[in-house]
Motif scaffolding. Structure first.
Motif: not given
Length: 277
Positions: A62-70, A72-75
């Motif tokens: 709870v409270g995770w924000d991908w915009s604040k951490v480096r 990887e992403s795919a599909n």
């Protein structure tokens, strides 16, 4: 009035102390994989499937924000390795501070030493004709059917004496490791050790150490199987003669229950999330 005010103050103080005692503690995990996919939100991973994109399952965060951490992403899948800190409610981790970069973890190669002292002049084959890979494999297969065996392992401490030896390099391992004339075959048995060395010497002529075990490996395997599901992972440690059970958070209640069921210290909890408060 003063008495009432004092009583109210004591009551408020007691309630505050009770609330503080019930407040969940904070837990942390370092270098742990966080993953979100089209099938689920951000989750902690204990093991990650080697696919692309990777796959895993674990507790929600709870409270995770991908915009604040480096990351990887795919599909439609996002993932990365982080240090996390938060409170645990039994099934979810709620972050109490931003996720950080994982700290450097140095993993040293584990060597399994012999409990027997080295003989005068060092370890040498008792019968060079039986100090071969074929003899070693035959002996190990024979030991697999012996119920009193507490563990079998190879001591390759001789590698430490080779200047610059690097076991991570295949060419070094292929050239020097698993030398049946130099490695020490270690076998632990429960019960009386009389005649055990002579029995092994029927098929093995290389360096040998026979030692005492409190529990057989078969017994430890039965304990491992009895744990069932609900653990992050389970494994048998023949050196410590214990079963390791991975959990997200280790509780005293679970420790006491496992000690009562299997004996004190037989099952050791290995938490993914460790307390920081």
């Amino acid at each position: 009035m003063r008495a009432l005010a004092l009583a109210a103050l004591v009551l408020l103080t007691a309630c505050g102390a009770e609330a503080a005692a019930q407040r969940p503690g904070r837990y942390t995990a370092d270098a742990i994989t966080m993953l979100e996919s089209p099938d689920h939100g951000p989750q902690l991973c204990s093991f990650v499937a080697e696919s692309y994109p990777p796959q895993c399952g674990g507790p929600d965060v709870v409270g995770w924000d991908w915009s604040k951490v480096r990351h990887e992403s795919a599909n439609g899948t996002k993932w990365g390795s982080y240090r996390v800190v938060g409170t645990w409610d039994g099934s979810r981790l709620t972050l109490t501070e931003p996720a950080g970069e994982p700290r450097t973890i140095v993993v040293r190669e584990q060597r399994f030493a012999s409990p027997c002292p080295a003989p005068e002049g060092g370890w040498r084959p008792a019968d060079p004709a039986k100090a071969t890979q074929e003899a070693l494999q035959a002996t190990q297969q024979r030991l697999e059917s012996e119920p009193s065996v507490g563990g079998v392992w190879l001591d390759q401490s001789y590698l430490d004496a080779i200047p610059g030896y690097d076991g991570s390099k295949p060419e070094w391992a292929e050239k020097y490791a698993n030398d049946p004339t130099k490695l020490v075959l270690n076998v632990k048995f429960t019960g009386d050790l009389t005649g055990r060395e002579a029995w092994i010497r029927e098929t093995w002529g290389g360096p040998l150490c026979v030692s005492q075990a409190r529990r057989s490996e078969a017994e430890l395997r039965r304990v491992q199987e009895s744990l069932g599901e609900g653990y992050v992972h389970t494994s048998v440690d023949i050196m410590k003669e214990q079963v390791t059970a991975g959990v997200w958070v280790a509780t005293e209640e679970l420790r006491h229950r496992l000690d009562a069921e299997h004996g004190a210290g037989v099952v050791i909890l290995e938490p993914v999330l460790k307390p920081v408060d």
